[in-house]
Motif scaffolding. Structure first.
Motif, PDB file in Angstrom:
ATOM      1  N   ASN A 127      19.956  38.653  63.989  1.00 20.77           N
ATOM      2  CA  ASN A 127      21.315  38.863  64.502  1.00 20.77           C
ATOM      3  C   ASN A 127      21.336  39.883  65.645  1.00 20.77           C
ATOM      4  O   ASN A 127      22.100  39.743  66.609  1.00 20.77           O
ATOM      5  CB  ASN A 127      22.234  39.334  63.376  1.00 20.77           C
ATOM      6  CG  ASN A 127      22.569  38.217  62.402  1.00 20.77           C
ATOM      7  OD1 ASN A 127      22.576  37.043  62.778  1.00 20.77           O
ATOM      8  ND2 ASN A 127      22.824  38.575  61.145  1.00 20.77           N
TER       9      ASN A 127
ATOM     10  N   LYS B  18      28.499  31.860  68.003  1.00 22.01           N
ATOM     11  CA  LYS B  18      28.684  31.058  66.789  1.00 22.01           C
ATOM     12  C   LYS B  18      27.662  31.404  65.705  1.00 22.01           C
ATOM     13  O   LYS B  18      27.924  31.245  64.515  1.00 22.01           O
ATOM     14  CB  LYS B  18      28.577  29.563  67.122  1.00 22.01           C
ATOM     15  CG  LYS B  18      29.779  29.008  67.852  1.00 22.01           C
ATOM     16  CD  LYS B  18      29.547  27.534  68.173  1.00 22.01           C
ATOM     17  CE  LYS B  18      30.715  26.971  68.984  1.00 22.01           C
ATOM     18  NZ  LYS B  18      30.478  25.560  69.357  1.00 22.01           N
ATOM     19  N   SER B  19      26.488  31.859  66.144  1.00 21.77           N
ATOM     20  CA  SER B  19      25.403  32.140  65.188  1.00 21.77           C
ATOM     21  C   SER B  19      25.421  33.566  64.669  1.00 21.77           C
ATOM     22  O   SER B  19      24.538  33.957  63.900  1.00 21.77           O
ATOM     23  CB  SER B  19      24.052  31.862  65.871  1.00 21.77           C
ATOM     24  OG  SER B  19      23.989  30.539  66.360  1.00 21.77           O
TER      25      SER B  19
END
Length: 236
Positions: A4, A169-170
């Motif tokens: 992330n 989006k991820s």
């Protein structure tokens, strides 16, 4: 978490590009406004001179009206001289004619001055109008170039915004919100690399234990000095 953070780095790179393009776009818009201002300033100067000419023409017409009145007065006074029977009346009429002729001469001089001023201003207006036409033509070309740059930037911003949306989006929404809040507080830079025990955002030393925890990549770690998110990249 490490994945992330790497995605946030990609997102930030896109955000910084978009920020830069928006800044460049604002500069171009200001340039367009400046080009318009230059043309408007030149146009106003021409209109101001034309206004001066109109004022002088009006004043000249007023003087010409006064001159016509004095000529009539002189003609009437001279016609009366033929009917005068006393010396006193004759002297009074001569005095009237003399005063009228003096005023006539003054009016004629003023009319000549107004005509000269009008002629001078008309030449100035003609030159300014020619310069304005040339400026407008030149500015049209320059504005077209600036507009082409604006169109290019808009396309690049749209492309990068698409890539940003795809990357976002991820990333978990909670992490995105934190990232956006940090970006607002830290001049657009929310996540930075930690290198050799230092924060690349504020160049301050990081506590050894905190720095070492970054290599595990389990949790979100903030710089204790600038509060930016920290990430490390594998060496080699």
């Amino acid at each position: 978490m490490r994945k992330n953070l790497f995605l946030l780095e990609e997102l930030q790179a896109l955000d910084l590009k978009i920020d830069g393009r928006h800044a460049e776009r604002q500069t171009l818009l200001e340039r367009l406004a400046e080009l318009d201002r230059q043309v408007e300033e030149a146009r106003c100067a021409v209109e101001e001179k034309r206004g001066e000419i109109a004022r002088l023409e009006e004043e000249k017409q007023g003087l010409e009206g006064d001159l016509a009145t004095e000529n009539d007065n002189i003609d009437r006074s001279e016609a009366r001289q033929k009917e005068i029977k006393t010396q006193k009346e004759y002297q009074a009429v001569v005095k009237e004619v003399t005063a009228a002729r003096k005023l006539k001469g003054e009016l004629e001089e003023q009319i000549l001055q107004k005509s000269a001023q009008i002629e001078e201003l008309s030449a100035d207006v003609a030159a300014r109008a020619a310069d304005l036409a040339s400026l407008e033509e030149n500015m049209a070309s320059r504005k077209a170039e600036v507009q082409a740059d604006l169109d290019r930037l808009d396309q690049e911003i749209a492309t990068e915004a698409e890539a940003k949306a795809s990357t976002a989006k991820s990333i978990p929404s909670s992490l995105l919100k934190r990232y956006e809040a940090l970006r607002q507080r830290r001049q657009g830079v929310a996540i930075v690399e930690a290198r050799a025990g230092n924060c690349a955002g504020c160049n301050m030393n990081l506590p050894p234990q905190l720095y070492n925890s970054l290599f595990r990549g389990d949790d979100l770690v903030l710089c204790p000095h600038c509060q930016r998110m920290l990430v490390v990249h594998p060496e080699g």
